[in-house]
Design a protein around this motif. Sequence first.
Motif, PDB file in Angstrom:
ATOM      1  N   ALA A 291      18.059  -9.815 -16.769  1.00 42.54           N
ATOM      2  CA  ALA A 291      17.497  -9.804 -18.114  1.00 42.54           C
ATOM      3  C   ALA A 291      15.975  -9.819 -18.068  1.00 42.54           C
ATOM      4  O   ALA A 291      15.310  -9.850 -19.095  1.00 42.54           O
ATOM      5  N   ILE A 292      15.413  -9.822 -16.862  1.00 38.61           N
ATOM      6  CA  ILE A 292      13.957  -9.688 -16.701  1.00 38.61           C
ATOM      7  C   ILE A 292      13.750  -8.446 -15.839  1.00 38.61           C
ATOM      8  O   ILE A 292      14.141  -8.422 -14.666  1.00 38.61           O
ATOM      9  N   THR A 293      13.174  -7.400 -16.402  1.00 37.03           N
ATOM     10  CA  THR A 293      13.083  -6.124 -15.679  1.00 37.03           C
ATOM     11  C   THR A 293      11.685  -5.551 -15.810  1.00 37.03           C
ATOM     12  O   THR A 293      10.803  -6.169 -16.408  1.00 37.03           O
ATOM     13  N   ASP A 294      11.512  -4.362 -15.257  1.00 41.72           N
ATOM     14  CA  ASP A 294      10.291  -3.620 -15.531  1.00 41.72           C
ATOM     15  C   ASP A 294      10.495  -2.908 -16.866  1.00 41.72           C
ATOM     16  O   ASP A 294      11.633  -2.613 -17.238  1.00 41.72           O
ATOM     17  N   PRO A 295       9.422  -2.626 -17.628  1.00 41.51           N
ATOM     18  CA  PRO A 295       9.597  -2.075 -18.993  1.00 41.51           C
ATOM     19  C   PRO A 295      10.423  -0.795 -19.007  1.00 41.51           C
ATOM     20  O   PRO A 295      11.217  -0.569 -19.919  1.00 41.51           O
ATOM     21  N   ALA A 296      10.308   0.031 -17.962  1.00 44.07           N
ATOM     22  CA  ALA A 296      11.001   1.319 -17.972  1.00 44.07           C
ATOM     23  C   ALA A 296      12.517   1.160 -17.904  1.00 44.07           C
ATOM     24  O   ALA A 296      13.252   1.925 -18.519  1.00 44.07           O
ATOM     25  N   SER A 297      12.999   0.160 -17.157  1.00 48.34           N
ATOM     26  CA  SER A 297      14.451   0.041 -17.038  1.00 48.34           C
ATOM     27  C   SER A 297      15.031  -1.000 -17.997  1.00 48.34           C
ATOM     28  O   SER A 297      16.195  -1.366 -17.888  1.00 48.34           O
ATOM     29  N   ALA A 298      14.238  -1.471 -18.935  1.00 45.16           N
ATOM     30  CA  ALA A 298      14.753  -2.445 -19.907  1.00 45.16           C
ATOM     31  C   ALA A 298      15.761  -1.786 -20.843  1.00 45.16           C
ATOM     32  O   ALA A 298      15.632  -0.611 -21.191  1.00 45.16           O
ATOM     33  N   ASN A 299      16.763  -2.539 -21.209  1.00 48.41           N
ATOM     34  CA  ASN A 299      17.826  -2.035 -22.088  1.00 48.41           C
ATOM     35  C   ASN A 299      17.430  -2.259 -23.545  1.00 48.41           C
ATOM     36  O   ASN A 299      17.688  -3.304 -24.116  1.00 48.41           O
ATOM     37  N   ARG A 300      16.775  -1.254 -24.148  1.00 46.08           N
ATOM     38  CA  ARG A 300      16.252  -1.435 -25.501  1.00 46.08           C
ATOM     39  C   ARG A 300      17.306  -1.188 -26.579  1.00 46.08           C
ATOM     40  O   ARG A 300      17.074  -1.472 -27.743  1.00 46.08           O
TER      41      ARG A 300
END
Lengths: 402, 300
Positions: A291-300
């Motif tokens: 649940a802590i990722t880089d912005p590109a792979s975040a599940n928006r």
Amino acid sequence: MSFLHIHNVHKRFGDTHVLKGIDIAIEKGDFLVLVGPSGCGKSTLLNMIAGLDAISEGELLLNGERINDVHPSRRDIAMVFQSYALYPSMTVAGNIGFGLEMRKVAKARRREAIQRAAELLQIENLLDRKPAQLSGGQRQRVAMGRALVREPQLFLFDEPLSNLDAKLRVDMRTEIKQLHQRLGTTIVYVTHDQIEAMTLATRIAVMRGGELQQLGTPQAVYDDPNNLFVAGFMGSPSMNLVTARITRHEGRLVARIAAPAGDVTLPIVRDRAALEAWCDRDVMLGLRPEAITDPASANREDGDIHEATLEIALVEPTGADLYVVTQLGGRSINARMRPGAPLSPGQSTRFAFDVSRMVAFDPETEARIRDEVPATPDEASTGHADSTGNADSTGNILGQNA
Amino acid sequence: MSTPPSLRGGARERLQHWLPRLVLSPSFVLVLFFVYGFILWTTYISFSNSGMLPDYTWAGTRQWSRLWSSWTWGIALHNIWVFGLLYIVTCTALGLLLAILLDQRIRAEGALRTIYLYPMALSFIVTGTAWQWFLNPGLGLERTMHSLGWESFSFNWLIDANMAIYTVVIAAVWQATGFIMAMFLAGLRGIDGEMIKAAQIDGAPTWKIYGRIIIPQLRPVFLSAIVVLAHLAIKSFDLIVAMTGGGPGNATAVPATFMYSYAFSRNEMGIAAASAVFMLAVIAALIIPYLYSELRESRS
Ligand SMILES: Nc1ncnc2c1ncn2[C@@H]1O[C@H](COP(=O)(O)OP(=O)(O)O)[C@@H](O)[C@H]1O
Ligand SMILES: [Mg+2]
């Protein structure tokens, strides 16, 4: 009425109170995994279900019938032991058929049943061997054959894989899961390995010190833990736990976490009603590494993403993932980032926090702070998840679909 | 630091290498002489003309054929056969039974095991004397029964030529059973508890769990017990001397008492030597394969 009902069961060995009132109910076809650290009473509970240990207090119901005082051989159960417990003086066929022989099943029918079980487990070519001539994995199969051949109502497994090497353990785990899906049997399975519990179970019972901590589907136990112990025990790498101050910021309830380069402020979206009462007090916040990722792979799509800039302390590539360690709330926390991301220690980068998955605990009692009706997206904590849902979630946990 | 360390180390190593040998060598020489030397000497005597004193003239197999045509030797062999068989079978069966009972109820085990093991700590002479008193019609059991008012009670096996050998069996069994029990108990303790649980779930009654699963696993213990008992039986000289002196008549004579009486009272050293060599050969035939298999197992 449930299929197996463990009702307020206690166990005392002399003065030691080993099980302190266990309540578990499962349905036919369920795969219940009892998981917890060594010495928490899992084997004792399983032995009581088998009838090998007397029940000090409470009731055990199978199919609605009280079986507290029924002899193990009349409970219509079979058990697979950690040491396999094969009879060394008998051949594999003799081992598998022993239970049928004791039940006076005719020889021809016995041979048929042995053959069928052996085919199912692919050990037909071993039937004439003695246990001493078998490898660990083969013994494991024979032990399972001995349980399968009797076609009991309930299978009990006590850490059946812990004597196998790592590779074989994963293979056998898959096979046990397939067997369960194919035969639709009801299983109670003991392990101290939380990955085994997550991959196999339809219901997990997390135990500690003779007490049940949580009973639920793997997803519910993983996403919606009842307390700090469950949160920390389930999942690998384990959940990040940091101290945070609940405050109000621009009219919204937020959690403020200390970080070296200025506090990180994350909005509270989950369990908001309950956390209102914690305003201006410290809580223990839990966030899974994924649940802590880089912005590109975040599940928006499903998540609620909030970003912050933090300095990288350590980078741990596993191949499938890149775990990034940073300092937050005075602790090292793990974030799961895209593999191959150009990150190195000392560098500052953007971290994306999915606050919809954030859980909070009372730092004193270690109990979860949650709203009356858990507002988890998949409602996993309230009902049974179907098996396909489980398969997806287990893939996620094993980090195979990153 | 004048000597280089490697040299000094070398000297110490050499000392360490030779010291144990030096210390052990006197006893080694003594054993070589008094055990193996006299075995060879006795073997030679059995092929000589010796009577009351050693006589080194070669007589071929004369003493051996005299031994095998001796009436007493026949009785001795028959007795050792009866005694040995009964002794081994009874001790093994009783020892196993006691071990199983003890294994079932673990509470008083410490005390019970000591009680059963004490007899083994007694010498054969003490055992023999005690049982001789106990079974002596004028002193022991029979007299006690009479004084308690049971006038018709009679137990005179000790002085009955047909039954005397069985009194020796009773005393010998009493002495060794506890030891055999301890061996079986150790074996039973080594059995995986989960296996017994599995058998219970499989629906086997207790006697079948023992008969089909546990006892078959005790095979090595049976082997050890039988070898121990067999060589004790052949060596059972002192017990018989203390209890019956080989009598009444020759009723409880065994090869060991035969050898003793021929060597020291009948002045037939040659025959005695032949019987001694024969006993050694039988024990060797029992022990050597056993030791061989034990050593091979422990090495692998
Ligand atoms: N027969 C017994 N007598 C006394 N204490 C026992 C007995 N069996 C288990 N225990 C105790 O009960 C606790 C739970 O044991 P167990 O069920 O084997 O734990 P687990 O299987 O979870 O590792 C342990 O603390 C153990 O020492
Ligand atoms: Mg256990």
